[in-house]
Scaffold this motif. Structure first.
Motif, mmCIF file in Angstrom:
data_model
loop_
_atom_site.group_PDB
_atom_site.id
_atom_site.type_symbol
_atom_site.label_atom_id
_atom_site.label_comp_id
_atom_site.label_asym_id
_atom_site.label_seq_id
_atom_site.Cartn_x
_atom_site.Cartn_y
_atom_site.Cartn_z
ATOM 1 N N VAL A 121 6.937 114.501 45.285
ATOM 2 C CA VAL A 121 7.238 113.301 46.070
ATOM 3 C C VAL A 121 8.597 112.760 45.628
ATOM 4 O O VAL A 121 8.875 112.663 44.422
ATOM 5 C CB VAL A 121 6.152 112.227 45.883
ATOM 6 N N HIS A 122 9.437 112.426 46.587
ATOM 7 C CA HIS A 122 10.771 111.933 46.273
ATOM 8 C C HIS A 122 11.069 110.668 47.068
ATOM 9 O O HIS A 122 10.606 110.518 48.208
ATOM 10 C CB HIS A 122 11.821 113.006 46.562
ATOM 11 N N VAL A 123 11.846 109.786 46.453
ATOM 12 C CA VAL A 123 12.216 108.510 47.058
ATOM 13 C C VAL A 123 13.732 108.482 47.226
ATOM 14 O O VAL A 123 14.483 108.747 46.284
ATOM 15 C CB VAL A 123 11.767 107.321 46.180
ATOM 16 N N TYR A 124 14.177 108.166 48.457
ATOM 17 C CA TYR A 124 15.604 108.129 48.757
ATOM 18 C C TYR A 124 15.955 106.812 49.438
ATOM 19 O O TYR A 124 15.166 106.267 50.232
ATOM 20 C CB TYR A 124 15.999 109.278 49.685
ATOM 21 N N ASP A 125 17.133 106.327 49.152
ATOM 22 C CA ASP A 125 17.716 105.238 49.928
ATOM 23 C C ASP A 125 18.605 105.841 51.011
ATOM 24 O O ASP A 125 19.550 106.591 50.698
ATOM 25 C CB ASP A 125 18.552 104.323 49.039
ATOM 26 N N LEU A 126 18.306 105.549 52.245
ATOM 27 C CA LEU A 126 19.129 105.972 53.376
ATOM 28 C C LEU A 126 20.055 104.809 53.702
ATOM 29 O O LEU A 126 19.629 103.779 54.236
ATOM 30 C CB LEU A 126 18.255 106.322 54.578
ATOM 31 N N LYS A 127 21.328 104.970 53.378
ATOM 32 C CA LYS A 127 22.300 103.884 53.524
ATOM 33 C C LYS A 127 23.175 104.154 54.742
ATOM 34 O O LYS A 127 23.803 105.207 54.842
ATOM 35 C CB LYS A 127 23.158 103.770 52.271
ATOM 36 N N ASN A 128 23.202 103.200 55.638
ATOM 37 C CA ASN A 128 24.029 103.325 56.840
ATOM 38 C C ASN A 128 25.274 102.463 56.671
ATOM 39 O O ASN A 128 25.211 101.240 56.780
ATOM 40 C CB ASN A 128 23.239 102.902 58.086
ATOM 41 N N ASP A 129 26.404 103.105 56.408
ATOM 42 C CA ASP A 129 27.671 102.387 56.267
ATOM 43 C C ASP A 129 28.415 102.255 57.587
ATOM 44 O O ASP A 129 29.510 101.687 57.633
ATOM 45 C CB ASP A 129 28.587 103.115 55.261
ATOM 46 N N LEU A 174 13.611 113.554 60.161
ATOM 47 C CA LEU A 174 13.335 114.566 59.144
ATOM 48 C C LEU A 174 12.417 115.622 59.732
ATOM 49 O O LEU A 174 11.369 115.297 60.310
ATOM 50 C CB LEU A 174 12.675 113.914 57.926
ATOM 51 N N HIS A 175 12.778 116.890 59.586
ATOM 52 C CA HIS A 175 11.935 117.987 60.044
ATOM 53 C C HIS A 175 10.830 118.287 59.021
ATOM 54 O O HIS A 175 11.048 118.188 57.811
ATOM 55 C CB HIS A 175 12.771 119.253 60.222
ATOM 56 N N GLY A 176 9.676 118.675 59.519
ATOM 57 C CA GLY A 176 8.650 119.282 58.684
ATOM 58 C C GLY A 176 7.732 118.358 57.935
ATOM 59 O O GLY A 176 6.668 118.787 57.466
ATOM 60 N N PHE A 177 8.077 117.085 57.795
ATOM 61 C CA PHE A 177 7.309 116.173 56.962
ATOM 62 C C PHE A 177 7.316 114.774 57.572
ATOM 63 O O PHE A 177 8.212 114.415 58.332
ATOM 64 C CB PHE A 177 7.904 116.092 55.542
ATOM 65 N N PHE A 178 6.316 113.996 57.180
ATOM 66 C CA PHE A 178 6.358 112.565 57.457
ATOM 67 C C PHE A 178 6.888 111.848 56.218
ATOM 68 O O PHE A 178 6.780 112.332 55.095
ATOM 69 C CB PHE A 178 4.962 112.023 57.783
ATOM 70 N N PHE A 179 7.453 110.682 56.442
ATOM 71 C CA PHE A 179 7.862 109.817 55.336
ATOM 72 C C PHE A 179 7.313 108.427 55.583
ATOM 73 O O PHE A 179 6.886 108.084 56.682
ATOM 74 C CB PHE A 179 9.390 109.785 55.185
ATOM 75 N N ARG A 197 -0.534 105.019 50.239
ATOM 76 C CA ARG A 197 0.869 104.803 49.908
ATOM 77 C C ARG A 197 1.343 105.896 48.956
ATOM 78 O O ARG A 197 0.704 106.176 47.938
ATOM 79 C CB ARG A 197 1.059 103.430 49.268
ATOM 80 N N LEU A 198 2.455 106.524 49.289
ATOM 81 C CA LEU A 198 3.025 107.532 48.419
ATOM 82 C C LEU A 198 3.578 106.879 47.159
ATOM 83 O O LEU A 198 4.126 105.770 47.215
ATOM 84 C CB LEU A 198 4.143 108.296 49.131
ATOM 85 N N PRO A 199 3.433 107.535 46.011
ATOM 86 C CA PRO A 199 3.987 106.945 44.784
ATOM 87 C C PRO A 199 5.500 106.891 44.862
ATOM 88 O O PRO A 199 6.156 107.818 45.323
ATOM 89 C CB PRO A 199 3.526 107.921 43.694
ATOM 90 N N THR A 242 20.213 99.449 54.473
ATOM 91 C CA THR A 242 19.610 100.508 53.666
ATOM 92 C C THR A 242 18.104 100.521 53.891
ATOM 93 O O THR A 242 17.457 99.462 53.864
ATOM 94 C CB THR A 242 19.907 100.296 52.170
ATOM 95 N N VAL A 243 17.560 101.699 54.115
ATOM 96 C CA VAL A 243 16.124 101.896 54.294
ATOM 97 C C VAL A 243 15.651 102.853 53.211
ATOM 98 O O VAL A 243 16.192 103.954 53.059
ATOM 99 C CB VAL A 243 15.809 102.471 55.690
ATOM 100 N N ARG A 244 14.644 102.433 52.433
ATOM 101 C CA ARG A 244 14.099 103.285 51.371
ATOM 102 C C ARG A 244 12.863 104.018 51.887
ATOM 103 O O ARG A 244 11.955 103.406 52.450
ATOM 104 C CB ARG A 244 13.738 102.452 50.144
ATOM 105 N N ILE A 245 12.827 105.341 51.693
ATOM 106 C CA ILE A 245 11.710 106.150 52.165
ATOM 107 C C ILE A 245 11.153 106.991 51.020
ATOM 108 O O ILE A 245 11.845 107.292 50.046
ATOM 109 C CB ILE A 245 12.112 107.084 53.327
ATOM 110 N N ALA A 246 9.870 107.371 51.161
ATOM 111 C CA ALA A 246 9.219 108.305 50.244
ATOM 112 C C ALA A 246 8.601 109.427 51.064
ATOM 113 O O ALA A 246 8.023 109.182 52.123
ATOM 114 C CB ALA A 246 8.143 107.603 49.419
ATOM 115 N N THR A 247 8.736 110.655 50.565
ATOM 116 C CA THR A 247 8.226 111.832 51.265
ATOM 117 C C THR A 247 7.579 112.778 50.265
ATOM 118 O O THR A 247 8.114 112.990 49.173
ATOM 119 C CB THR A 247 9.361 112.595 51.984
ATOM 120 N N ARG A 248 6.426 113.338 50.667
ATOM 121 C CA ARG A 248 5.832 114.434 49.899
ATOM 122 C C ARG A 248 6.239 115.745 50.560
ATOM 123 O O ARG A 248 5.906 116.005 51.723
ATOM 124 C CB ARG A 248 4.315 114.319 49.832
ATOM 125 N N PHE A 249 6.964 116.583 49.836
ATOM 126 C CA PHE A 249 7.430 117.859 50.358
ATOM 127 C C PHE A 249 6.416 118.937 49.980
ATOM 128 O O PHE A 249 6.396 119.400 48.829
ATOM 129 C CB PHE A 249 8.819 118.179 49.794
#
Length: 467
Positions: free
Chosen positions: A382-390, A399-404, A339-341, A432-439
């Motif tokens: 590592v960054h955490v974002y909320d993807l909000k669909n209005d 997302l290109h280049g990385f897994f989340f 699990r990503l932090p 809203t879907v919360r994701i974490a990705t290591r860039f």
């Protein structure tokens, strides 16, 4: 059990009609079997750790509607394009030639590549007609991915520019047979030519074709042994159509998704696959020998009340007449995923739709690309974002280049055992879907809705990973 009336099946088949095999200009491509799987691309490098292939984008012909021929664009003469077979850790070298009348690129969807190999215009000039380019990178992950243009995607992908990569790992699940299912569609005129007209309704939902295909064929037939264990690798290459798969009398044991195998396989009677997504499933063939089942696309409301009114037949599954296989079991566990932090989201990225200056536009944080501000992050962070669909419809986020990893859905946490490495995920309407990705790869990377008409009309942004 789902029962399909002869009238319904007949009506669907009349609307879909019959399909034939692809032909190419230079030489005859391999003839597909009844399931229509693409042939493997020849590897011309004797080194067992290097896969080196030639790939040419060129015009070809294909029969989708009975009595007509459709001029398609292909990779090496076939639609779908060839299957690239490799093992995790291999180096892939693709010598690409563009023999089309229009510039193009190749984006390696779901493959973690160096930024200069990503095939987008931020890092690569489109490959002009007659020009060549060599893509080279290491295949870091086992799994099932695909490749397609990132120039004029709605037109070029519908015309046939998509191919597949299957990368095997050291502990592949056992199966009696392994097959590929490429889900897609085309929108054709009566004479077999592509219909590329767009109105606001088509743009809003993404183009959904009037001919629905599996492996480039209409209603292909998959032959399985009674009691046999079948592994099916699934990808959705359609511009805008969602596929909600069901097979009467069967459940799908999902063992993997975009980024490979998952820790805890799970069962589902309906498997929803949005554009760009992949799934890896197992099933045991039930039913009497000689039985023919129909793989269905079940109704799913993805927004604006435009879901299917009736189930749609996609393919036939024929249970053979041989002796029944026994003792087949389905895996209960898979490889662990760390699990990503991640705690609270550091930012919210909002997706929406509407009219800007009288034009239907799809926005991120109220802006349409290229006016969407880029996000800057440090390499290795590592960054955490909320993807909000209005919006009032689902959007598949890619997302290109990385897994989340999806950490939460509408603030409901995802358990560790339910984690998966994803590159494409459905953002349900008004959620809203919360994701974490290591860039961990420097460069400028795209993220966008994978309904291709939405990408073209603004729903795309960039993440700048600084060295």
């Amino acid at each position: 059990m789902i029962r399909i009336s002869r009238a319904l099946l007949g009506a669907a088949l009349l609307s879909l009609l019959a399909a034939g095999c692809a032909t190419e200009q230079a030489e005859e491509p391999p003839v597909p079997d009844a399931w229509g799987e693409p042939a493997a691309a020849p590897d011309r490098n004797p080194d067992p750790r290097i896969v080196e292939v030639d790939l040419e984008a060129r015009e070809a012909e294909k029969t989708y509607l009975e009595g007509t021929t459709t001029a398609v664009w292909s990779y090496s003469g076939t639609v779908p394009g060839p299957l690239i077979e490799a093992n995790v850790g291999d180096t892939l070298i693709v010598h690409f030639k563009n023999s089309l009348p229009e510039a193009t690129t190749i984006h390696w969807h779901g493959v973690r590549v160096p930024n200069e190999m990503d095939g987008v215009m931020a890092v690569q000039q489109p490959i002009a007609p007659g020009a060549t380019f060599t893509y080279e990178f290491t295949l870091r992950d086992a799994g099932f991915t695909w490749f397609h243009p990132h120039v004029m995607e709605p037109e070029q992908i519908q015309k046939g520019l998509f191919g597949l990569i299957r990368v095997r790992g050291p502990n592949e699940p056992a199966a009696d047979v392994e097959k590929i299912a490429v889900l897609g569609d085309v929108f054709l005129n009566k004479d077999g030519t592509f219909n590329e007209e767009l109105d606001d309704d088509t743009i809003m939902m993404g183009r959904e074709g009037n001919v629905v295909l599996v492996n480039g064929e209409v209603m292909p037939a998959l032959d399985v042994r009674p009691g046999g264990l079948t592994r099916l690798r699934i990808v959705n290459v359609a511009n805008g159509r969602f596929f909600n798969l069901a097979l009467p009398g069967h459940t799908f044991r999902v063992i993997g998704t975009d980024g490979g195998l998952i820790p805890k396989p799970y069962d589902t009677e309906r498997l929803l696959v949005s554009p760009g997504e992949r799934y890896d499933v197992l099933l045991i063939a039930e039913g009497e020998p000689g039985t023919e089942l129909t793989l269905m696309n079940e109704p799913y409301e993805r927004g604006h009340h435009t879901g299917l009114a009736e189930p749609m037949p996609l393919a036939r599954v024929r249970i053979g007449t041989g002796s029944r296989l026994s003792g087949r079991t389905l895996p209960e566990t898979g490889p662990a995923i760390e699990r990503l932090p991640g705690g609270p989201a550091e930012a919210t990225i909002t997706f929406d739709e509407g009219y800007v200056d009288g034009k239907l536009t799809f926005t991120i944080d109220g802006k349409a690309f290229p006016d969407v501000p880029s996000i800057g992050v440090e390499n290795g962070s590592v960054h955490v974002y909320d993807l909000k669909n209005d919006a009032e419809m689902d959007h598949p986020f890619h997302l290109h280049g990385f897994f989340f990893q999806v950490l939460a859905r509408d603030d409901v946490p995802v358990a560790d055992e339910d984690l998966a490495n994803k590159d494409t995920v459905i953002l349900p309407q008004r959620s809203t879907v919360r994701i974490a990705t290591r860039f961990d790869e420097p460069g400028m990377w795209m993220y966008h809705c994978h309904i291709l008409e939405h990408t073209e009309r603004g729903m795309m942004g960039e993440i700048h990973v600084e060295p």
